[in-house]
Design an enzyme around this catalytic site. Structure first.
Site, mmCIF file in Angstrom:
data_model
loop_
_atom_site.group_PDB
_atom_site.id
_atom_site.type_symbol
_atom_site.label_atom_id
_atom_site.label_comp_id
_atom_site.label_asym_id
_atom_site.label_seq_id
_atom_site.Cartn_x
_atom_site.Cartn_y
_atom_site.Cartn_z
ATOM 1 N N ASN A 201 -28.201 0.836 -29.517
ATOM 2 C CA ASN A 201 -28.452 1.370 -28.185
ATOM 3 C C ASN A 201 -27.871 2.786 -28.116
ATOM 4 O OD1 ASN A 201 -26.381 -1.059 -27.869
ATOM 5 N ND2 ASN A 201 -25.758 0.319 -26.266
ATOM 6 N N ASP A 202 -26.906 3.065 -27.257
ATOM 7 C CA ASP A 202 -26.535 4.453 -26.954
ATOM 8 C C ASP A 202 -26.262 5.327 -28.188
ATOM 9 O OD1 ASP A 202 -26.171 2.837 -24.745
ATOM 10 O OD2 ASP A 202 -24.139 3.512 -24.316
ATOM 11 N N PHE A 264 -17.308 0.208 -27.932
ATOM 12 C CA PHE A 264 -18.359 0.712 -27.051
ATOM 13 C C PHE A 264 -18.464 2.231 -27.158
ATOM 14 C CE2 PHE A 264 -18.972 -2.884 -23.656
ATOM 15 C CZ PHE A 264 -19.347 -3.754 -24.650
ATOM 16 N N GLU A 383 -22.615 4.835 -16.271
ATOM 17 C CA GLU A 383 -22.320 4.750 -17.703
ATOM 18 C C GLU A 383 -22.540 6.131 -18.333
ATOM 19 O OE1 GLU A 383 -23.362 0.210 -18.725
ATOM 20 O OE2 GLU A 383 -25.137 1.458 -18.561
ATOM 21 N N TRP A 452 -32.111 -1.739 -20.850
ATOM 22 C CA TRP A 452 -31.568 -3.089 -20.954
ATOM 23 C C TRP A 452 -32.610 -4.087 -20.479
ATOM 24 C CZ3 TRP A 452 -27.909 -3.605 -24.173
ATOM 25 C CH2 TRP A 452 -27.027 -2.557 -24.380
HETATM 26 C C1 FRU Z 1 -24.782 1.929 -21.883
HETATM 27 C C2 FRU Z 1 -23.677 0.953 -22.244
HETATM 28 C C3 FRU Z 1 -22.321 1.631 -22.176
HETATM 29 C C4 FRU Z 1 -21.486 0.802 -23.119
HETATM 30 C C5 FRU Z 1 -22.474 0.456 -24.184
HETATM 31 C C6 FRU Z 1 -22.263 -0.903 -24.806
HETATM 32 O O1 FRU Z 1 -26.031 1.565 -22.363
HETATM 33 O O2 FRU Z 1 -23.728 -0.170 -21.399
HETATM 34 O O3 FRU Z 1 -21.786 1.717 -20.878
HETATM 35 O O4 FRU Z 1 -20.395 1.519 -23.602
HETATM 36 O O5 FRU Z 1 -23.758 0.505 -23.595
HETATM 37 O O6 FRU Z 1 -23.055 -1.082 -25.937
#
Ligand code: FRU
Length: 610
Positions: A201-202, A264, A383, A452
């Site tokens: 993801n991020d 994270f 976030e 998500w």
């Molecule tokens: C954003 C997030 C962040 C977190 C990460 C967890 O997409 O929810 O806030 O650090 O992904 O994977």
């Protein structure tokens, strides 16, 4: 019945291959009752005909195995529809050789009830007697599988008559160059960063350090589902070409099988020549009762490859006013006095907010209060906040409600005061963006082409998640924050195409009322339109996955469209953007169609892994 005529010597494929008898005729229950009540049931979407083999009727806890009749492989391809959970060990369809019981190919589900068309290469097994086995040994959430419409032939089609390409985990080569391996999957982008296997993801830790661009990603290696977060790492000599590096950050060993503790999101800075990562350490408090859920940690590297996490957190817990969460530190040097400044995302009372910290050494941090707070329209928890200057302006971005929000305004070392506000990308798949300034002073940004809860059909190939093309940010004279593909994207272009066509393209189109269709065939297309001051992206007929229509007001001028197999990023002349994931089904879906264009140029795109 489907497929080519059966050879006189025996059946070409299994009996009752599409379950349209409405029962298990031709299939034998080997054990359990997961498939006993089938094939009635209405749990899967995208299925063929009225019936399918449904593993959901008896619930996720039911287990079972069924097998088909046997046949002798006489064709190069075998295809079928599959839906249900992702678990290659416990939940799969297998091609089994009768003689020795060897599993020749196996496929698990997409962790979704939309059925995806898998095609295997059976050429190496011509002449062998085989059968299919469907296995459900999984008992947890998503512990079910659907199967439908088994077809054999030298080319697999569905009712459209179009070609279904080789797709699925059995077709993921494990040898060859990265470029070769990444080319094999028809859904895998070629010039966007993706993990070879597993989930991302991020984007994290973006930095140009000692000349190289570094891209880390929130990742769950090997398994294409969000779980214990690691930091995957890639680097490149420019911001569009990537080389895989070893995993940079690994969470501590899980205390229980369900322990989801992980590293994270966070950032990277250069601290006197030391590449320093600052990030959220998330602890699963079900597995670790009493532990703080989120603290801020730090790791260092002197070679840009190996990272040494420091044992103690640099911030041990959230300040008051963080009821909705507290995470995703982003650090920069304040140009006014050179001190380290950190923003951390948070929320309280239905409003997202950003906390501000200061430090002289990146280890001891003083809390300086709330930098800025939203209203309920921008969500209860922010976030991935980021604060940075562009020219005389200060820009604040954060991610909430599936969108990257921006504000342009002023920052005085304590508070941020906005002048303008908007959304960086109006499409459904641009989130958790992070900015970095490269050595040339360009403000660049990369976002996760995800959301998500989105369907991720690419899971059938064992991977999920794509990072955006690197984009350059700019503040327009009217105070709007825009983005465009970074200039180096053009260096991946081949010679302009006389007839536009392909699954990895850079297109520029101009017109007052212009419609461009990409990844087009007789059965599907993704449609971009610019008319009456609006840019629109329509993915309702793009293939598997989520479809929809997204639209933003946009300034007139050339529209740039980057198509990369399962991604589309559209940029209007004023820096407006619309980004989506698309998952075309057919090999023929490489067409480009246009109406109302004054001009259209199309370049084929090369691989980011070359
Ligand atoms: C954003 C997030 C962040 C977190 C990460 C967890 O997409 O929810 O806030 O650090 O992904 O994977």
């Amino acid at each position: 019945m489907t497929g080519p005529p059966r050879p006189a010597s025996g059946p070409a494929g299994p009996d009752n291959p599409d379950f349209e008898t409405g029962d298990l005729t031709g299939w034998t229950v080997l054990s359990g009752d997961a498939f006993a009540a089938c094939p009635a049931g209405d749990h899967a979407t995208g299925r063929h005909g009225a019936y399918h083999l449904c593993g959901a009727d008896r619930g996720d806890a039911a287990r079972g195995r069924v097998r088909s009749t046997s046949w002798t492989v006489a064709h190069d391809r075998l295809g079928f529809l599959i839906g249900g959970g992702w678990d290659p060990e416990r939940l799969y369809v297998a091609l089994v050789r009768d003689g020795d019981g060897a599993v020749l190919c196996r496929q698990t589900g997409p962790q979704g009830d939309e059925q995806v068309r898998i095609v295997w290469d059976t050429a190496p097994h011509r002449g062998e007697q085989v059968h299919l086995e469907v296995v459900d040994d999984a008992v947890g959430e998503w512990g079910h599988l659907h199967l439908d419409d088994v077809r054999v032939g030298d080319r697999i089609t569905d009712d459209t008559g179009l070609t279904l390409p080789l797709l699925g985990r059995a077709n993921q080569p494990v040898t060859g160059t990265d470029a070769d391996r990444y080319a094999a999957d028809p859904l895998r982008p070629q010039f966007h960063y993706t993990p070879f296997q597993g989930w991302i993801n991020d984007p994290n830790g973006l930095i140009q350090w000692r000349g190289r661009h570094h891209l880390f990603s929130q990742a769950h290696p090997a398994v294409p589902l969000w779980d214990r977060m690691h930091w995957l790492h890639a680097s490149g000599a420019d911001p569009v070409r990537w080389r895989n590096e070893p995993v940079a950050l690994v969470p501590p060993p899980p205390r229980t099988p369900a322990d989801r503790s992980g590293i994270f999101s966070g950032c990277a800075v250069d601290d006197g020549g030391v590449l320093t990562l600052i990030y959220t350490v998330f602890t699963d408090t079900v597995a670790h009762p009493g532990a703080p859920e989120e603290v801020i940690g730090l790791a260092t590297s002197t070679d840009g490859v190996t990272f040494r996490p420091e044992p103690e957190p640099v911030v041990a817990g959230p300040p008051p006013g963080s009821a909705a969460g507290w995470r995703d530190p982003k650090v920069f040097r304040d140009p006014a006095d050179g001190s380290w400044t950190m923003v951390v995302g948070s929320g309280d009372g239905g409003r997202g907010r950003v906390h501000l910290y200061r430090s002289a050494d990146l280890r001891a941090w003083a809390y300086r209060g709330v930098l800025f707070e939203g209203d309920p329209s921008t969500g209860p928890m922010w976030e991935c906040p980021d604060l940075f200057p562009i020219g005389p302006d200060w820009v604040l971005i954060e991610s909430s409600d599936d969108r990257v929000h921006w504000w342009v305004g002023t920052y005085d070392g304590t508070r941020f005061v906005p002048r303008t506000h908007g959304v960086l990308d109006g499409g459904p798949a641009f989130y958790a963006a992070q900015h970095y300034t490269d050595d040339a002073g360009r403000p660049l940004v990369i976002g996760w082409l995800g959301r998500w809860g989105a369907r991720e059909p690419t899971r059938v190939g064992g991977w999920a998640g794509v990072q955006s093309i690197t984009r350059e940010l700019f503040v327009r004279p009217d105070g709007v924050l825009g983005s465009r593909p970074v200039a180096e994207v053009a260096s991946l272009r081949g010679a302009p195409l006389p007839v536009p066509r392909g699954d990895a393209l850079d297109l520029v189109v101009e017109g007052d009322d212009v419609t461009l269709r990409v990844r087009e065939s007789a059965a599907e297309a993704t449609v971009v339109r610019y008319a009456a001051g609006r840019l629109t992206l329509d993915t309702r007929r793009s293939g598997y996955g989520d479809g929809g229509v997204w639209s933003v007001p946009a300034l007139p001028g050339p529209v740039r469209v980057l198509v990369d197999r399962s991604t589309i990023e559209v940029f209007a002349a004023g820096g407006e953007a619309l980004t989506a994931r698309i998952h075309p089904r057919y090999a023929e879906s490489t067409g480009v169609g246009v109406t109302g264009a004054r001009a259209l140029t199309a370049w084929p795109m090369g691989s980011a892994w070359a």
